[in-house]
Design a protein around this motif. Structure first.
Motif, PDB file in Angstrom:
ATOM      1  N   GLU A  97       0.811  -1.223   0.000  1.00  0.00           N
ATOM      2  CA  GLU A  97       0.000   0.000   0.000  1.00  0.00           C
ATOM      3  C   GLU A  97       0.843   1.272   0.000  1.00  0.00           C
ATOM      4  OE1 GLU A  97      -3.119   0.170   2.905  1.00  0.00           O
ATOM      5  OE2 GLU A  97      -4.181  -1.533   2.029  1.00  0.00           O
ATOM      6  N   SER A  98       1.999   1.239   0.644  1.00  0.00           N
ATOM      7  CA  SER A  98       2.829   2.450   0.697  1.00  0.00           C
ATOM      8  C   SER A  98       3.452   2.759  -0.664  1.00  0.00           C
ATOM      9  CB  SER A  98       3.918   2.319   1.774  1.00  0.00           C
ATOM     10  OG  SER A  98       4.837   1.289   1.455  1.00  0.00           O
ATOM     11  N   ASN A  99       3.365   1.822  -1.596  1.00  0.00           N
ATOM     12  CA  ASN A  99       3.899   2.039  -2.947  1.00  0.00           C
ATOM     13  C   ASN A  99       2.816   2.279  -4.002  1.00  0.00           C
ATOM     14  OD1 ASN A  99       6.867   1.802  -2.837  1.00  0.00           O
ATOM     15  ND2 ASN A  99       6.376  -0.158  -1.888  1.00  0.00           N
ATOM     16  N   LEU A 100       1.555   2.237  -3.603  1.00  0.00           N
ATOM     17  CA  LEU A 100       0.466   2.452  -4.564  1.00  0.00           C
ATOM     18  C   LEU A 100       0.231   3.949  -4.773  1.00  0.00           C
ATOM     19  CD1 LEU A 100      -2.228  -0.140  -3.378  1.00  0.00           C
ATOM     20  CD2 LEU A 100      -0.797  -0.270  -5.425  1.00  0.00           C
ATOM     21  N   PRO A 101      -0.137   4.327  -5.994  1.00  0.00           N
ATOM     22  CA  PRO A 101      -0.500   5.733  -6.213  1.00  0.00           C
ATOM     23  C   PRO A 101      -1.733   6.097  -5.373  1.00  0.00           C
ATOM     24  CG  PRO A 101      -0.296   4.537  -8.305  1.00  0.00           C
ATOM     25  CD  PRO A 101      -0.213   3.527  -7.208  1.00  0.00           C
ATOM     26  N   ALA A 102      -1.694   7.260  -4.751  1.00  0.00           N
ATOM     27  CA  ALA A 102      -2.777   7.681  -3.855  1.00  0.00           C
ATOM     28  C   ALA A 102      -4.136   7.731  -4.557  1.00  0.00           C
ATOM     29  CB  ALA A 102      -2.449   9.038  -3.246  1.00  0.00           C
ATOM     30  N   PHE A 103      -4.155   8.092  -5.842  1.00  0.00           N
ATOM     31  CA  PHE A 103      -5.428   8.258  -6.541  1.00  0.00           C
ATOM     32  C   PHE A 103      -6.241   6.969  -6.634  1.00  0.00           C
ATOM     33  CE2 PHE A 103      -2.637   7.169 -10.113  1.00  0.00           C
ATOM     34  CZ  PHE A 103      -3.408   6.253 -10.824  1.00  0.00           C
ATOM     35  N   LEU A 104      -5.603   5.820  -6.437  1.00  0.00           N
ATOM     36  CA  LEU A 104      -6.338   4.555  -6.479  1.00  0.00           C
ATOM     37  C   LEU A 104      -7.257   4.399  -5.264  1.00  0.00           C
ATOM     38  CD1 LEU A 104      -3.623   2.027  -7.712  1.00  0.00           C
ATOM     39  CD2 LEU A 104      -5.524   2.976  -9.021  1.00  0.00           C
ATOM     40  N   GLY A 105      -6.915   5.101  -4.186  1.00  0.00           N
ATOM     41  CA  GLY A 105      -7.725   4.996  -2.975  1.00  0.00           C
ATOM     42  C   GLY A 105      -7.619   3.643  -2.296  1.00  0.00           C
TER      43      GLY A 105
END
Length: 157
Positions: free
Chosen positions: A94-102
């Motif tokens: 999760e810390s590597n996912l783009p924020a816009f994915l939510g």
């Protein structure tokens, strides 16, 4: 070491290799794709494998794999909510996912649990190998303050 392909030490090796190499990522995914049992830690690694598959997938399939990983992480955490290794796996994804994915809803909660677990080691629920991995990730990726990094450096394996 157990001969089971789902032994934690074996899964950790696969995860480390998969994080760095696309072919290893596919091998890791195939190892866990058909896993149907309810061992929380193995499910955590299955979720990580799904997330790594998303990293390497075409744009068309990325979101589907990330959503699969999120569902599998939910299942793993619900089976063993206090397991720091499962929380580490989810946090590392999760810390590597783009924020816009939510889809990074648990980063702060998981980081707090991991930091507390690492600071309480060896009573953390992590074996020495998992502890080193968690501490290295938290400190090496800048997920903790300098003060907390200093505290973690003093914790004995």
């Amino acid at each position: 070491m157990s001969s089971s392909p789902y032994h934690p030490a074996i899964l950790r090796r696969h995860y480390e290799q998969a994080a760095a190499d696309k072919a290893a990522g596919e091998k890791f995914y195939k190892l866990l794709a058909d896993y149907k049992d309810r061992d929380a830690l193995v499910l955590g690694y299955k979720a990580a494998a799904e997330a790594i598959r998303a990293r390497d997938a075409s744009m068309f399939n990325k979101l589907t794999y990330v959503q699969d990983a999120a569902r599998t992480f939910e299942q793993a955490v619900s089976l063993d909510p206090r397991n720091p290794e499962i929380r580490f796996l989810r946090f590392s994804v999760e810390s590597n996912l783009p924020a816009f994915l939510g889809l990074s809803k648990h980063v702060d909660e998981d980081k707090e649990l991991l930091l507390n677990a690492a600071l309480s080691h060896p009573g953390s629920g992590l074996d020495a190998e998992a502890f080193r991995t968690v501490r290295g990730f938290l400190v090496g990726r800048g997920h903790v303050s300098e003060e907390d990094a200093q505290k973690l450096s003093k914790v004995k394996e």
